[in-house]
Design a protein around this motif. Sequence first.
Motif, short mmCIF file in Angstrom:
data_model
loop_
_atom_site.label_atom_id
_atom_site.label_comp_id
_atom_site.label_asym_id
_atom_site.label_seq_id
_atom_site.Cartn_x
_atom_site.Cartn_y
_atom_site.Cartn_z
N SER A 30 0.84 -1.21 0.00
CA SER A 30 0.00 0.00 0.00
C SER A 30 0.87 1.26 0.00
CB SER A 30 -0.91 0.02 1.23
OG SER A 30 -1.56 1.29 1.33
N PRO A 31 0.50 2.26 -0.81
CA PRO A 31 1.25 3.53 -0.78
C PRO A 31 0.98 4.32 0.50
CG PRO A 31 -0.65 3.72 -2.22
CD PRO A 31 -0.57 2.28 -1.82
N ALA A 32 -0.06 3.94 1.23
CA ALA A 32 -0.37 4.61 2.50
C ALA A 32 0.42 3.93 3.63
CB ALA A 32 -1.86 4.53 2.79
N ALA A 33 0.82 4.73 4.60
CA ALA A 33 1.55 4.21 5.76
C ALA A 33 0.58 3.48 6.68
CB ALA A 33 2.25 5.34 6.49
N ILE A 34 0.86 2.19 6.96
CA ILE A 34 -0.05 1.38 7.76
C ILE A 34 0.74 0.60 8.82
CG2 ILE A 34 -1.85 -0.40 7.74
CD1 ILE A 34 -2.24 0.18 4.78
N LEU A 35 0.15 0.52 10.00
CA LEU A 35 0.67 -0.33 11.08
C LEU A 35 -0.46 -1.24 11.53
CD1 LEU A 35 2.40 2.35 13.36
CD2 LEU A 35 3.49 0.99 11.58
N GLU A 36 -0.12 -2.42 12.01
CA GLU A 36 -1.09 -3.27 12.72
C GLU A 36 -0.59 -3.39 14.15
OE1 GLU A 36 -3.02 -7.75 12.75
OE2 GLU A 36 -2.00 -7.04 10.94
N GLU A 37 -1.47 -3.07 15.10
CA GLU A 37 -1.04 -3.00 16.49
C GLU A 37 -1.95 -3.85 17.38
OE1 GLU A 37 -0.25 0.92 17.95
OE2 GLU A 37 0.24 1.71 15.97
N ASP A 38 -1.34 -4.38 18.44
CA ASP A 38 -2.06 -5.17 19.44
C ASP A 38 -2.13 -4.36 20.73
OD1 ASP A 38 -3.08 -6.94 21.24
OD2 ASP A 38 -1.58 -8.51 20.90
N TRP A 39 -3.33 -3.92 21.08
CA TRP A 39 -3.54 -3.14 22.30
C TRP A 39 -4.28 -3.94 23.36
CZ3 TRP A 39 -2.51 2.24 23.25
CH2 TRP A 39 -1.82 2.87 22.22
N VAL A 145 -3.49 10.05 12.81
CA VAL A 145 -3.66 8.62 13.11
C VAL A 145 -5.14 8.26 12.96
CG1 VAL A 145 -3.42 6.81 14.84
CG2 VAL A 145 -1.72 8.66 14.71
N ARG A 146 -5.44 7.28 12.11
CA ARG A 146 -6.78 6.76 11.94
C ARG A 146 -6.74 5.26 12.10
NH1 ARG A 146 -7.38 11.23 12.69
NH2 ARG A 146 -8.47 12.84 11.48
N GLY A 147 -7.53 4.72 13.05
CA GLY A 147 -7.46 3.30 13.36
C GLY A 147 -8.81 2.61 13.30
N ALA A 148 -8.79 1.31 13.08
CA ALA A 148 -10.00 0.48 13.07
C ALA A 148 -9.68 -0.87 13.70
CB ALA A 148 -10.51 0.29 11.64
N ASP A 149 -10.58 -1.32 14.59
CA ASP A 149 -10.41 -2.63 15.25
C ASP A 149 -10.91 -3.71 14.30
OD1 ASP A 149 -10.29 -4.83 16.89
OD2 ASP A 149 -11.07 -3.78 18.65
N LEU A 150 -10.01 -4.58 13.84
CA LEU A 150 -10.37 -5.60 12.84
C LEU A 150 -11.00 -6.85 13.44
CD1 LEU A 150 -7.23 -5.48 10.50
CD2 LEU A 150 -9.37 -4.21 10.30
N ASP A 151 -10.90 -7.02 14.75
CA ASP A 151 -11.38 -8.26 15.37
C ASP A 151 -12.17 -7.95 16.63
OD1 ASP A 151 -11.84 -10.82 16.16
OD2 ASP A 151 -9.74 -11.36 16.52
N PRO A 152 -13.43 -7.52 16.47
CA PRO A 152 -14.25 -7.15 17.64
C PRO A 152 -14.43 -8.30 18.63
CG PRO A 152 -15.27 -6.41 15.58
CD PRO A 152 -14.14 -7.31 15.19
N GLU A 153 -14.33 -9.54 18.16
CA GLU A 153 -14.48 -10.67 19.08
C GLU A 153 -13.31 -10.75 20.05
OE1 GLU A 153 -15.17 -14.29 17.04
OE2 GLU A 153 -17.01 -13.60 16.05
N HIS A 154 -12.17 -10.21 19.65
CA HIS A 154 -11.00 -10.15 20.55
C HIS A 154 -10.57 -8.68 20.60
CE1 HIS A 154 -11.08 -14.26 18.92
NE2 HIS A 154 -10.69 -14.63 20.14
N PRO A 155 -11.27 -7.89 21.40
CA PRO A 155 -11.10 -6.44 21.37
C PRO A 155 -9.64 -5.98 21.51
CG PRO A 155 -12.93 -7.04 22.79
CD PRO A 155 -12.22 -8.31 22.42
N ALA A 156 -9.28 -5.06 20.63
CA ALA A 156 -7.98 -4.37 20.66
C ALA A 156 -6.80 -5.26 20.31
CB ALA A 156 -7.73 -3.71 22.02
N SER A 157 -7.05 -6.50 19.87
CA SER A 157 -5.94 -7.39 19.56
C SER A 157 -5.38 -7.18 18.16
CB SER A 157 -6.36 -8.86 19.71
OG SER A 157 -7.40 -9.16 18.77
N LEU A 160 -5.87 -1.88 12.96
CA LEU A 160 -5.19 -1.40 11.76
C LEU A 160 -5.12 0.11 11.83
CD1 LEU A 160 -4.01 -2.76 9.22
CD2 LEU A 160 -6.11 -2.09 8.03
N VAL A 161 -3.90 0.66 11.72
CA VAL A 161 -3.67 2.09 11.92
C VAL A 161 -3.09 2.70 10.65
CG1 VAL A 161 -2.45 3.84 13.26
CG2 VAL A 161 -3.26 1.75 14.37
N GLY A 162 -3.76 3.69 10.12
CA GLY A 162 -3.26 4.44 8.98
C GLY A 162 -2.62 5.74 9.43
#
Length: 407
Positions: A30-39, A145-157, A160-162
Amino acid sequence: MFAVAAFVLSVIRAQVQAYSERYRVLFDESPAAILEEDWSAALAYLRSEYEGKPERIEKFLLAYPRVLRTAVGKARVVRANRAAAELLEAPSIESLLGYRVANRVRDINLEAWASILGAIYRGERYLGIDIASTTRRGRKIWVQVRGADLDPEHPASSILVGLADVTHNHERSDAMAELVRAKNDFIAQVSHELRTPLTVVVGLASELEQGEDLSDEDREELTRLVAGQAREVAGIVEDLLVAARTELGTMTVDNRVVDLAAELSATVEGLGMDVDIDLPRLPPVLADATRVRQILRNLLTNAMRYGGPSVFIRGGATEGTAWVEVRDDGPGVPEDMEEAIFEPYATTGSGASQAVGIGLSVSRQLAELMRGSLTYRRDGYETVFCLSLPRSDVGTASQLASQGAES
């Protein structure tokens, strides 16, 4: 039966693997800067530290920044793409992975981090803030920073952060805020500058009105003082009008042949100043007489109020210009402010710059409209403002006047 089930599972597994591969390609390329984070560990820690109302957690975190920083330190970057490494000027993608460093949470970002942690604590799927950051090369930037939780069944795990560099937006916003602050300071200064002479005018006029026993000499003196203060108010108002017209692009000058020495003498006499004047015979200049007097009034008033105890006027001519210098033996302005004093609403906080922060700006703009210049410099122990204007005896005056009218 088992064969069918095994076939279905293999199809599902293949589809999942295909989806995962597509996701990986999209993420990595992706040309956009992306991180995947576990909170998830940060969320568990927050739940152990705070049991109050979810909508009040931000206030709790700001009241206890140690808890906030500890929670941020439990967040972990598990994936990053090339664009993120480039944005953050990291030497490699791998260098971005791992736990965040709690002690790197700057005070300026406490509210932003509290907002992120509050959204995670309340189970909100989407979050967004701007953070002041520093790249791995030490360059300070603002990151959206714009983020979305990809796995609501396991909150904050799996969040995806743009990321996007919004430094320019913040710099522009800061510049606008500084301009607003400067204008507010300027309005306060103008109010003070106008109030002083107006108070004197009102007081003297009242004394003239009620002073039946005043002698003719006293009346003449009071009238002279009223006139002087009224001229000062008129000068400030005229500066404001010129500044407004210049900002709107409607300011014009009426260039004609002008006796610079005569305009200087009239200005000095009108201000009632006692100054040391040493002028040779100056050639006529092509300028707007009214605006020349306005510039000279600003320079002389500035020197009288904020310069040293002695004010000197010098003059001369070159092949193409005639010039007048207003000198005083005051301390001048700091070197880093020598050009800033000509900016609208600029002040340096001491000395000459305590004057209304528009007179010098207006004066330079008027000088340039007349194809001249206004400069500042230090000459030994003296502060020098030099007004230069084009001579009218170089070429034909009619041609120069025509050129001036076109400008």
